[in-house]
Write a protein that holds these residues in place. Structure first.
Motif, PDB file in Angstrom:
ATOM      1  N   VAL A  43      70.260  71.281  58.685  1.00 54.88           N
ATOM      2  CA  VAL A  43      69.213  70.368  58.220  1.00 54.88           C
ATOM      3  C   VAL A  43      67.892  70.677  58.918  1.00 54.88           C
TER       4      VAL A  43
ATOM      5  N   LEU B 149      64.316  71.876  57.183  1.00 51.64           N
ATOM      6  CA  LEU B 149      63.020  71.223  57.385  1.00 51.64           C
ATOM      7  C   LEU B 149      61.998  72.204  57.953  1.00 51.64           C
TER       8      LEU B 149
ATOM      9  N   THR C 297      70.907  64.045  53.723  1.00 52.70           N
ATOM     10  CA  THR C 297      70.064  63.983  54.914  1.00 52.70           C
ATOM     11  C   THR C 297      68.728  64.677  54.671  1.00 52.70           C
ATOM     12  N   VAL C 298      68.780  65.862  54.055  1.00 47.81           N
ATOM     13  CA  VAL C 298      67.550  66.610  53.769  1.00 47.81           C
ATOM     14  C   VAL C 298      66.633  65.806  52.861  1.00 47.81           C
TER      15      VAL C 298
ATOM     16  N   ASP D 272      65.122  62.823  54.768  1.00 48.14           N
ATOM     17  CA  ASP D 272      64.163  63.298  55.767  1.00 48.14           C
ATOM     18  C   ASP D 272      62.844  63.700  55.112  1.00 48.14           C
TER      19      ASP D 272
ATOM     20  N   LYS E 199      60.363  60.940  56.082  1.00 46.66           N
ATOM     21  CA  LYS E 199      59.741  61.423  57.321  1.00 46.66           C
ATOM     22  C   LYS E 199      58.580  62.385  57.076  1.00 46.66           C
ATOM     23  N   ARG E 200      58.593  63.040  55.917  1.00 48.07           N
ATOM     24  CA  ARG E 200      57.547  64.019  55.641  1.00 48.07           C
ATOM     25  C   ARG E 200      56.685  63.642  54.435  1.00 48.07           C
TER      26      ARG E 200
ATOM     27  N   TYR F 251      72.043  58.242  57.595  1.00 47.88           N
ATOM     28  CA  TYR F 251      71.596  57.469  56.438  1.00 47.88           C
ATOM     29  C   TYR F 251      72.741  56.811  55.650  1.00 47.88           C
TER      30      TYR F 251
ATOM     31  N   HIS G 299      65.474  53.255  62.837  1.00 47.36           N
ATOM     32  CA  HIS G 299      64.314  54.065  62.480  1.00 47.36           C
ATOM     33  C   HIS G 299      63.799  53.778  61.080  1.00 47.36           C
TER      34      HIS G 299
END
Length: 540
Positions: free
Chosen positions: A217, A221, A249-250, A253, A257-258, A292, A318
């Protein structure tokens, strides 16, 4: 540089099925594809038609049975054979015959693999890539090229690795996917190789990572940060050896997160449900600790955490679990203290006052029992009964029936051992109830005896089924005299839940777990008989 417009490509049905012990029928694969499509992935790789009969059948049935709303179906295969004509290559023709709108070709990019495994010249390998891509593009297909072992290739012979990327891109490949096939790369290495390849070729790049270093992962990223515009992965990270990058997860994220919308953010709310559905189809359960989507992803145990969570859940989480379709859970243990008990009570639907005497009683009782070997972390039903007793005093569910005595006998004759359980119960205002149950062992016999005694009096018990039974030695003691902890799983027709029992006698520990299950099932009936369930607050 961060990239927008990144494609999410799933290869669960091909690379994921390489996992040890995973065998999917065509029907299973069609069902998994529907879940992935509903989740919102951009591409679903269905398999290798022409090479795997089951995959050929999958694509045949997909024409009429798989109506995709979000994803495009991709067929996986190899470039033409060395020295042959692409028009006459049976594997290439099988790819076209699949009618998949997208074709993903695996190609060699490492000189060692070209010379030792493929046993052809470096020039011929480049010709195989370019001619196959050009032919399929001319046939109206969208083509991706998986550059196999790319990061090893880039390290061993950078110039040739780059030539392979150029050959695919110049022939019309929509993207060249750089594969960490051995899974041995680290994020900084992936970032550097992707950035260099992008700079030298200008090609649209993708990333496909295996998890042999535990970095699949993170490597994915890192590749996106370096400029990759397609990410490949599998549900739950399924795959051979250590698996692939976990697609769930990818996706989370990148979106959370991005800020890169590989799928609509609203679709993430179904992610935990999708993950569970796919795990049930594959027969490989979701790992509790999966980011997650795992049941433990937002689960809290320690007292310090629980105390802060009571004030503000964001202090130890988070994200809001609901964003990915999950929920916060609190584990009750001797580590948790009053805050954990209070949070767990609210999770179970009880409203209790902070610092109340009832919470203190429940917390003290938890500590007392866990010191004897009990564990309520996975036994919510037993904990709820304990909580109700702390809230109400004498538990209401105990007023429905009481146990006078019970016994189990096992008789071994010339054939199989015969197990028989006798139970004697008292029903308030009625005659004693005596029942006998025969079973394959003591627990099964006791379970049947309780049903025999109570089902006619309490119809709600008829659907109660013991589905799993685990035994542990909780104290670290050894030998047959050590206390046993029994964790029993039940299904009541709507959901599964667990109870726990502990005793130096294994059968007695099992009996306690069984009694908790029957009393838990009758808790609503008990409240109707004893007192109404409080809707606002409970007495302290």
């Amino acid at each position: 540089m961060a990239v927008r417009g990144v494609q999410l490509y799933d290869t669960t049905l091909r690379d994921g099925t390489q996992q040890e012990g995973m065998v999917l029928t065509v029907q299973d694969k069609l069902a998994v594809a529907r879940h992935l499509d509903a989740f919102g992935v951009g591409f679903i790789e269905g398999g290798w038609p022409g090479a795997v009969p089951k995959d050929t059948e999958f694509f045949r049935r997909a024409r009429t049975e798989l109506l995709l709303e979000n994803a495009e179906l991709a067929a996986f295969g190899a470039t033409r054979r060395p020295g042959g004509l692409v028009t006459a290559d049976p594997q290439v023709q099988a790819l076209l015959a699949s009618d998949a709108p997208v074709i993903t070709l695996v190609a060699k990019s490492d000189v060692r693999h070209v010379e030792r495994a493929l046993r052809t010249s470096l020039a011929e390998n480049l010709a195989m890539i370019s001619s196959t891509v050009r032919y399929l593009v001319h046939a109206g297909r969208r083509v991706f090229v998986d550059a196999e072992h790319y990061f090893d290739a880039h390290r061993v012979n950078r110039d040739y690795a780059l030539e392979c990327v150029r050959a695919a891109a110049e022939a019309g490949a929509d993207a060249v996917v750089l594969c960490d096939t051995n899974g041995g790369s680290l994020p900084d290495q992936v970032h550097a190789a992707v950035a260099d390849t992008l700079k030298q070729t200008g090609a649209r790049l993708g990333i496909h990572c295996h998890d042999d270093t535990g970095c699949a992962v993170a490597n994915t990223l890192a590749a996106v940060e370096a400029g990759a515009v397609q990410v490949q992965g599998t549900a739950h990270g399924y795959g051979e050896r250590c698996g692939n990058a976990n697609l769930f997860t990818v996706a989370a994220d990148l979106v959370l997160k991005r800020g890169i919308e590989v799928l609509p953010a609203a679709r993430l709310a179904d992610m935990a449900t999708t993950a569970k559905a796919i795990s049930e189809l594959t027969g490989h359960p979701v790992r509790a600790a999966d980011p997650y989507v795992g049941t433990s992803a937002f689960t809290h145990k320690a007292g310090l955490h629980a105390s802060a969570l009571r004030v503000d859940p964001d202090l130890y989480q988070h994200i809001d679990p609901a964003v990915v379709g999950n929920r916060m859970r609190t584990l009750v243990s001797d580590m948790g203290g009053r805050s954990s008990v209070e949070l767990k009570a609210r999770e179970l639907g009880y409203t209790v006052a902070a610092g109340s005497d009832s919470v203190a009683r429940a917390s003290a009782r938890v500590k007392e029992l866990e010191n004897k070997g009990y564990s309520f972390e996975s036994a919510d039903a037993s904990f709820e009964l304990l909580l109700r007793e702390a809230l109400f005093g004498q538990a209401a569910d105990r007023q429905l029936f009481a146990v006078d005595s019970w016994r189990v006998t096992v008789e071994q004759g010339s054939g199989e051992a015969a197990t028989e359980a006798h139970v004697r119960l008292r029903i308030p205002g009625g005659e004693p109830v005596v029942a006998v149950g025969e079973g394959s062992g003591p627990v099964n016999a006791l379970d049947r005896a309780l049903h025999q005694a109570l089902d006619t009096l309490f119809p709600a018990l008829a659907g109660l089924e013991l589905t799993d039974y685990q035994v542990r030695i909780p104290t670290g003691e050894r030998g047959s005299a050590a206390p046993a902890r029994v964790l029993a799983t039940f299904f009541d027709g709507r959901r599964r839940w667990r109870t726990v029992g502990v005793d130096e006698n294994l059968v007695t520990a099992s009996w306690h777990a069984l009694l908790d299950a029957f009393r838990y099932t009758l808790r609503d009936s008990a409240e109707s008989a004893a007192r109404p369930r409080p809707a606002v607050s409970l007495p302290t």
